[in-house]
Scaffold this motif. Sequence first.
Motif, mmCIF file in Angstrom:
data_model
loop_
_atom_site.group_PDB
_atom_site.id
_atom_site.type_symbol
_atom_site.label_atom_id
_atom_site.label_comp_id
_atom_site.label_asym_id
_atom_site.label_seq_id
_atom_site.Cartn_x
_atom_site.Cartn_y
_atom_site.Cartn_z
ATOM 1 N N SER A 1 0.834 -1.212 0.000
ATOM 2 C CA SER A 1 0.000 0.000 0.000
ATOM 3 C C SER A 1 0.863 1.254 0.000
ATOM 4 C CB SER A 1 -0.932 0.002 1.216
ATOM 5 O OG SER A 1 -1.890 -1.019 1.099
ATOM 6 N N GLN B 1 2.198 1.652 -3.450
ATOM 7 C CA GLN B 1 1.149 2.141 -4.338
ATOM 8 C C GLN B 1 0.928 3.634 -4.130
ATOM 9 O OE1 GLN B 1 -2.764 0.510 -3.649
ATOM 10 N NE2 GLN B 1 -3.445 1.044 -5.718
ATOM 11 N N ALA B 2 0.904 4.069 -2.889
ATOM 12 C CA ALA B 2 0.722 5.490 -2.598
ATOM 13 C C ALA B 2 1.877 6.312 -3.170
ATOM 14 C CB ALA B 2 0.598 5.710 -1.090
ATOM 15 N N LEU C 1 3.722 5.548 -5.767
ATOM 16 C CA LEU C 1 3.545 5.580 -7.222
ATOM 17 C C LEU C 1 2.426 6.529 -7.628
ATOM 18 C CD1 LEU C 1 4.000 1.803 -8.090
ATOM 19 C CD2 LEU C 1 5.553 3.682 -8.684
ATOM 20 N N ASP C 2 1.346 6.544 -6.856
ATOM 21 C CA ASP C 2 0.250 7.480 -7.136
ATOM 22 C C ASP C 2 0.736 8.919 -7.046
ATOM 23 O OD1 ASP C 2 -1.511 5.383 -7.521
ATOM 24 O OD2 ASP C 2 -2.428 5.549 -5.513
ATOM 25 N N THR C 3 1.530 9.209 -6.020
ATOM 26 C CA THR C 3 2.090 10.557 -5.852
ATOM 27 C C THR C 3 2.992 10.899 -7.025
ATOM 28 O OG1 THR C 3 1.964 10.384 -3.450
ATOM 29 C CG2 THR C 3 3.505 12.015 -4.349
ATOM 30 N N TYR C 4 3.850 9.975 -7.400
ATOM 31 C CA TYR C 4 4.740 10.199 -8.541
ATOM 32 C C TYR C 4 3.944 10.494 -9.803
ATOM 33 C CZ TYR C 4 7.899 9.287 -12.376
ATOM 34 O OH TYR C 4 8.610 9.384 -13.544
ATOM 35 N N LEU C 5 2.935 9.683 -10.074
ATOM 36 C CA LEU C 5 2.127 9.874 -11.282
ATOM 37 C C LEU C 5 1.381 11.193 -11.255
ATOM 38 C CD1 LEU C 5 0.721 6.264 -11.749
ATOM 39 C CD2 LEU C 5 2.359 7.445 -13.233
ATOM 40 N N ARG C 6 0.846 11.575 -10.111
ATOM 41 C CA ARG C 6 0.164 12.888 -10.006
ATOM 42 C C ARG C 6 1.139 14.024 -10.313
ATOM 43 N NH1 ARG C 6 -2.362 10.728 -5.674
ATOM 44 N NH2 ARG C 6 -0.910 11.657 -4.203
ATOM 45 N N GLU C 7 2.311 13.942 -9.719
ATOM 46 C CA GLU C 7 3.325 14.988 -9.927
ATOM 47 C C GLU C 7 3.792 15.005 -11.382
ATOM 48 O OE1 GLU C 7 4.439 17.397 -7.835
ATOM 49 O OE2 GLU C 7 2.805 16.668 -6.551
ATOM 50 N N ARG D 1 2.152 14.047 -14.048
ATOM 51 C CA ARG D 1 1.088 14.563 -14.901
ATOM 52 C C ARG D 1 0.902 16.058 -14.734
ATOM 53 N NH1 ARG D 1 -2.159 9.522 -13.232
ATOM 54 N NH2 ARG D 1 -1.679 8.099 -14.923
#
Length: 121
Positions: A103, A106-107, A109-115, A117
């Motif tokens: 988890s 995953q969090a 990676l989510d932060t990386y992807l948000r940044e 984008r």
Amino acid sequence: MKISEASRASGVSARSLRHYEDEGLIVPGRFSNGFRDYCRSTIDRVLVIRSLLESGLPVRLIREVLPGLTDGTADGPKAVCAEFLHEVQDYRDRLAAHIAALSDQQAALDTYLREARRTGP
């Protein structure tokens, strides 16, 4: 019933049924020609075995606790020994720690992807 019928009835492959027998988890009867003969109680036992294996428990532990779960006594799961419960709890704790680590990954990676984008190329 023959192994092919037992396989269909239990949803477990014939190979798995043979493996459960090799591991001492089930003991099917035998026809006079040597073919395995599976009764309903053996199929029920296979369903319990499959459930425990899908939970991630090792065969060694399943072999230890299975008689208390499937012998039809009133105690059933209450007869499970404290050592087994301790090992299951340890396994569950390791699984929970692994889930927490995943988890966190995953969090991240989510932060990386948000940044990525947001700043975009």
